[in-house]
Write an enzyme that holds these catalytic residues in place. Structure first.
Site, PDB file in Angstrom:
ATOM      1  N   LYS A   1       1.085 -15.361  -4.769  1.00  0.00           N
ATOM      2  CA  LYS A   1       2.537 -15.050  -4.227  1.00  0.00           C
ATOM      3  C   LYS A   1       3.705 -14.381  -6.044  1.00  0.00           C
ATOM      4  O   LYS A   1       4.564 -13.198  -5.014  1.00  0.00           O
ATOM      5  CB  LYS A   1       3.441 -16.319  -3.831  1.00  0.00           C
TER       6      LYS A   1
ATOM      7  N   LYS B   1      -6.056 -15.008   5.738  1.00  0.00           N
ATOM      8  CA  LYS B   1      -5.270 -16.153   6.580  1.00  0.00           C
ATOM      9  C   LYS B   1      -4.388 -15.070   6.828  1.00  0.00           C
ATOM     10  O   LYS B   1      -2.979 -14.023   6.972  1.00  0.00           O
ATOM     11  CB  LYS B   1      -4.740 -16.679   5.519  1.00  0.00           C
TER      12      LYS B   1
ATOM     13  N   LYS C   1       2.577 -15.605   7.485  1.00  0.00           N
ATOM     14  CA  LYS C   1       4.263 -14.295   7.418  1.00  0.00           C
ATOM     15  C   LYS C   1       4.580 -13.836   6.724  1.00  0.00           C
ATOM     16  O   LYS C   1       5.765 -12.961   7.236  1.00  0.00           O
ATOM     17  CB  LYS C   1       5.011 -16.245   7.651  1.00  0.00           C
TER      18      LYS C   1
END
Ligand code: TYM
Length: 329
Positions: A111, A194, A197
């Site tokens: 992230k 994956k 969002k």
């Protein structure tokens, strides 16, 4: 009856990965377990910098959780910021986890790398400590999640064991539960990544509220491979295997059994798309109904927060007492 706890962030619209990896298991488990499910708005704060967004997405997510089938008379559904014990125990957890352990978390590395020159909050780094608090506050035996949460559950177990070793038995050491099919749904356009969002493009993500025609189209365009054989093999055939796993998860079979019914990619794509539409259509109807009465949604969340607080406050008091903090009473 085992106690179950799992949570979801109110960031972006819920997608098929969230549903097959987690929400479906929450619904099927609610009658056999004492279930607690949180909408973790404080976690979403790690990547939120605009005012007025989180409240709306929290309410929409609550409608989604009830629409997929969580029954407010059976499961406890609550908002994390309504239960102040999460932030309070979160600090204790930060003091029980090491800088080195947090530095090794792959989700933080991914992230923070994605945010590049953007603001990287300290909360993004200490995120797993707050997640450990979410779980340990409820004496959860089991945490039903998708595969991407494995490292977070492992660090929670380590924290619980370390705390128990230091201050005496305080926390239940929880176990991860992942579904047989659907634990890692991948992006239809990028089948090694994956479904997420935070993906750069929407074209490979199936949202719970997508129109049926959009869903069918996304499946039709799913990236596969050129060897033409339908076989379940995540490494060699990630695109086909993802379709098989999604179809298997929607129809209650294994991916291998599902593969036996196909010799061509086209029919597999069409059937996977239709199976997903069949599962999502009733959810979409219920979602619209529930969003029509937002006062009732807020009431249900207040009831959930009261139930959650009664458990969480007892655990926090036990924690402070076992540490030996001076009592205020
Ligand atoms: P979140 O909000 O990203 O995702 C919610 C749940 O959806 C699962 N999931 C997937 N499963 C299969 N395939 C996918 N592509 C996929 N994408 C997401 C996740 O595994 C998760 O179960 N850190 C957590 C939220 C959290 C939490 C907790 C979870 C905070 N505190 C305590 C469990 C217990 C998260 O960001 O999930």
């Amino acid at each position: 009856m085992p106690r179950v706890l799992s949570c979801i962030q109110p960031t972006g619209v819920v997608h098929l990965g969230n549903y097959l990896g987690a929400l479906r298991t929450w619904v099927s488990g609610q009658h056999e377990c004492d279930a607690f499910h949180g909408i973790v708005d404080l976690h979403a704060l790690t990547v939120t910098d605009r005012p007025g967004v989180l409240g709306t997405s929290t309410l929409e997510l609550a409608a989604t959780l009830f629409a997929v089938g969580l029954d407010p008379d059976v499961a406890t559904v609550f908002v994390q910021s309504h239960v102040p014990e999460h932030a309070q125990l979160g600090w204790v957890m930060e003091c029980t986890v090491s800088y080195g352990e947090l530095s090794r978390m792959t989700q933080f590395k991914d992230k923070s790398a994605k945010r590049e020159a953007d603001f990287i909050s300290a909360g993004l780094f200490t995120y797993p400590a707050l997640q450990a608090a979410d779980i340990l506050l409820y004496d959860a035996d089991e945490v039903p999640v998708g595969e991407d949460q494995r490292q977070h559950i492992e660090i929670t177990r380590d924290i619980a064991m370390r705390f128990n070793g230091r201050f005496g038995k305080t926390f239940v050491v929880p176990k991860i539960i992942t579904p047989r099919a659907g634990a890692k749904v991948t992006d239809l356009q990028e089948p090694t990544a994956k479904m997420s969002k935070s993906a750069a493009s929407d074209s490979g993500i199936v949202y719970l509220l997508d129109e049926p025609s959009a869903i069918i189209k996304k499946f039709k365009r799913a990236v596969t491979d050129s060897d033409g054989e339908v076989r379940f093999d995540r490494t060699e055939k990630p695109g086909i295997s993802n379709l098989l796993e999604i179809l298997a998860a929607c129809t209650g079979r294994t991916p291998e059994q599902t593969a036996a019914g196909y010799t061509q990619y086209g029919p597999l794509k069409a059937d996977a798309g239709e199976a997903v539409v069949d599962v999502l259509t009733p959810i979409q109807h219920r979602y619209r109904e529930l969003m029509g009465d937002q006062a009732e949604l807020s009431r249900l969340l207040r009831v959930g927060a009261d139930k959650a607080r009664s458990v969480a406050s007892a655990t926090l008091a036990r924690t402070y007492s076992n540490i030996g903090l001076l009592s205020a009473e």
